[in-house]
Design a protein around this motif. Structure first.
Motif, mmCIF file in Angstrom:
data_model
loop_
_atom_site.group_PDB
_atom_site.id
_atom_site.type_symbol
_atom_site.label_atom_id
_atom_site.label_comp_id
_atom_site.label_asym_id
_atom_site.label_seq_id
_atom_site.Cartn_x
_atom_site.Cartn_y
_atom_site.Cartn_z
ATOM 1 N N LEU A 129 23.715 59.333 8.372
ATOM 2 C CA LEU A 129 24.669 60.218 9.037
ATOM 3 C C LEU A 129 23.967 61.263 9.892
ATOM 4 N N LYS A 130 22.875 61.788 9.368
ATOM 5 C CA LYS A 130 22.125 62.802 10.114
ATOM 6 C C LYS A 130 21.637 62.238 11.444
ATOM 7 N N ILE A 131 21.063 61.047 11.408
ATOM 8 C CA ILE A 131 20.535 60.440 12.631
ATOM 9 C C ILE A 131 21.660 60.061 13.587
ATOM 10 N N ILE A 132 22.710 59.479 13.053
ATOM 11 C CA ILE A 132 23.780 58.985 13.911
ATOM 12 C C ILE A 132 24.492 60.127 14.645
ATOM 13 N N THR A 133 24.562 61.295 14.018
ATOM 14 C CA THR A 133 25.231 62.413 14.690
ATOM 15 C C THR A 133 24.296 63.135 15.661
ATOM 16 N N ILE A 134 22.993 63.087 15.414
ATOM 17 C CA ILE A 134 22.041 63.658 16.374
ATOM 18 C C ILE A 134 22.142 62.938 17.719
ATOM 19 N N LEU A 135 22.529 61.669 17.676
ATOM 20 C CA LEU A 135 22.621 60.878 18.902
ATOM 21 C C LEU A 135 23.776 61.308 19.791
ATOM 22 N N ASP A 136 24.661 62.166 19.288
ATOM 23 C CA ASP A 136 25.765 62.729 20.081
ATOM 24 C C ASP A 136 26.643 61.629 20.683
ATOM 25 N N LEU A 137 27.240 60.851 19.794
ATOM 26 C CA LEU A 137 28.100 59.742 20.186
ATOM 27 C C LEU A 137 29.552 60.195 20.276
ATOM 28 N N GLN A 138 30.346 59.371 20.950
ATOM 29 C CA GLN A 138 31.768 59.675 21.060
ATOM 30 C C GLN A 138 32.582 59.054 19.920
ATOM 31 N N HIS A 139 32.039 58.009 19.311
ATOM 32 C CA HIS A 139 32.829 57.247 18.341
ATOM 33 C C HIS A 139 31.897 56.646 17.293
ATOM 34 N N ILE A 140 32.338 56.650 16.036
ATOM 35 C CA ILE A 140 31.572 56.073 14.940
ATOM 36 C C ILE A 140 32.521 55.251 14.063
ATOM 37 N N SER A 141 32.144 53.995 13.819
ATOM 38 C CA SER A 141 32.901 53.144 12.902
ATOM 39 C C SER A 141 32.093 52.966 11.623
ATOM 40 N N THR A 142 32.729 53.137 10.485
ATOM 41 C CA THR A 142 32.039 53.033 9.204
ATOM 42 C C THR A 142 32.744 52.003 8.332
ATOM 43 N N TYR A 143 31.974 51.100 7.766
ATOM 44 C CA TYR A 143 32.541 50.017 6.957
ATOM 45 C C TYR A 143 31.804 49.905 5.631
ATOM 46 N N GLY A 144 32.552 49.850 4.552
ATOM 47 C CA GLY A 144 31.944 49.595 3.260
ATOM 48 C C GLY A 144 31.542 48.131 3.154
ATOM 49 N N LEU A 145 30.356 47.873 2.617
ATOM 50 C CA LEU A 145 29.886 46.496 2.490
ATOM 51 C C LEU A 145 30.808 45.710 1.566
ATOM 52 N N LYS A 146 31.303 44.590 2.085
ATOM 53 C CA LYS A 146 32.097 43.666 1.279
ATOM 54 C C LYS A 146 31.451 42.289 1.425
ATOM 55 N N ILE A 147 31.067 41.713 0.309
ATOM 56 C CA ILE A 147 30.430 40.404 0.333
ATOM 57 C C ILE A 147 31.508 39.349 0.178
#
Length: 351
Positions: A162-180
């Motif tokens: 999360l720290k790295i992904i927000t430093i990148l200053d993006l407009q949109h983030i999709s988050t998915y829980g791993l489902k096998i």
């Protein structure tokens, strides 16, 4: 009248170990002749507000082919045109070409910034590739960039991702829980040290709290955006609106009929304009779909336009889950954050 279209590019260089989607290793050029035929026969000329290239890995395809596909459609001046890509495909010339042909939204599958885990799950890129890809896309002119993040992977630190992904200053983030799921490599060979459901729930809450503090709003169960950058294409799905689906294994919803295309390349080549499955949605099914899809949105469902008295029809379910898991809104109902964690169980009682 559909205002959105999805284009399926079902090719990858290799199969990720968590993936159960329909995809094939290696690009087959003959596919695009079939795809163009599919569009010619089934597209009715509607002005589109969103166009989405998904996969598979669309970034394996040259921009000239993408431009030829786009030329088949009547696109509005403000059309949101999304293109999925792998970070290691995000070269400067390629992104410049995508921008020049009219692509205006990039969605990258980063998944995690832990290189060891990227290797474990079969991703081709590394963390530095994602960071460089975002910078390259910005330099090419893209102002609407989304990254995917998978939580619940073994041995990952969600806080670090999360720290790295927000430093990148993006407009949109999709988050998915791993489902096998069946059909994936991990289904037969599950990795060690997988977080259990409770740990995944804790990660989801952590993601919500962290991204909210960073200026992102959760507008759907898995999706966060800065104001004005919500995915218009995906919102079309969640608002239960119609859309075209073109390509092998693509799904569509046109004139009240949900359909899917042939899943194998051979089946699609033999009948690119035909449908493998067609189903006329009944009035009851449409209401159930509005409930199932609408509760995915943070704003919830609008019951005022439904053809039923929602409060009466579902009184027992509402009494059971309000107010801890379901909240009343000015227009209907929505899930609380705790409700989202139990959404599968809750929605099963509505359907």
């Amino acid at each position: 009248m559909p205002k959105s279209a999805y284009i399926h590019i079902p090719f990858c260089q290799s199969k990720c170990k968590y993936c159960s989607f329909i995809s094939f290793v290696g690009v087959k050029d003959s596919y695009f002749e079939a795809l163009l035929n599919d569009i010619d026969v089934n597209y009715k000329g509607d002005v589109l507000d969103t166009l989405y290239f998904g996969g598979g890995t669309p970034s394996l395809i040259c921009p000239e082919v993408i431009a030829k596909i786009m030329s088949k459609f009547n696109l509005s001046n403000s059309c949101e045109i999304t293109f999925e890509m792998n970070p290691d495909d995000a070269k400067r010339d390629y992104l410049n070409s995508l921008y020049d042909i009219g692509i205006n939204r990039i969605s990258m599958g980063s998944q995690t910034f832990n290189d060891n885990v990227l290797t474990l799950i079969g991703r081709r890129h590394r963390a530095k590739d994602t960071i460089q890809a975002v910078e390259t896309a910005k330099n090419a002119g893209f102002e609407n960039i989304s990254l995917d993040l998978i939580y619940g992977l073994p041995d990952t630190n969600i806080a670090e991702d999360l720290k790295i992904i927000t430093i990148l200053d993006l407009q949109h983030i999709s988050t998915y829980g791993l489902k096998i799921e069946e059909g994936s490599y991990f289904y037969n060979y599950p990795p060690d040290n997988l977080p259990d459901d409770d740990m995944q729930a804790d990660m989801y809450i952590e993601i919500n709290e962290f991204l909210e503090k960073k200026g992102y709003c959760r507008y759907e169960i898995s999706n966060f955006a800065k104001k004005g950058f919500e995915s218009r294409h995906n919102m079309n799905y969640w608002n239960n609106k119609e859309y075209y689906g073109f390509g092998a294994a693509a799904h569509g919803y046109v004139d009240g009929i949900r359909y899917s295309k042939f899943e194998t390349l051979e089946g699609y080549y033999n009948n690119p304009s035909g449908f493998n499955v067609e189903h006329k949605v009944t009035d009851k099914e449409k209401i159930e779909e509005e409930i199932f899809l609408g509760f995915r949105k943070a704003e919830g469902i609008n019951t005022q336009n439904m053809s039923i008295d929602f409060d009466v029809e579902y009184k027992s379910v509402l009494d059971k889950y309000m107010p801890r898991y379901i909240q009343k809104t000015p227009y209907g109902y929505k899930l609380t954050l705790e409700g989202v964690l139990l959404s599968n169980n809750i929605l099963a009682e509505f359907i």
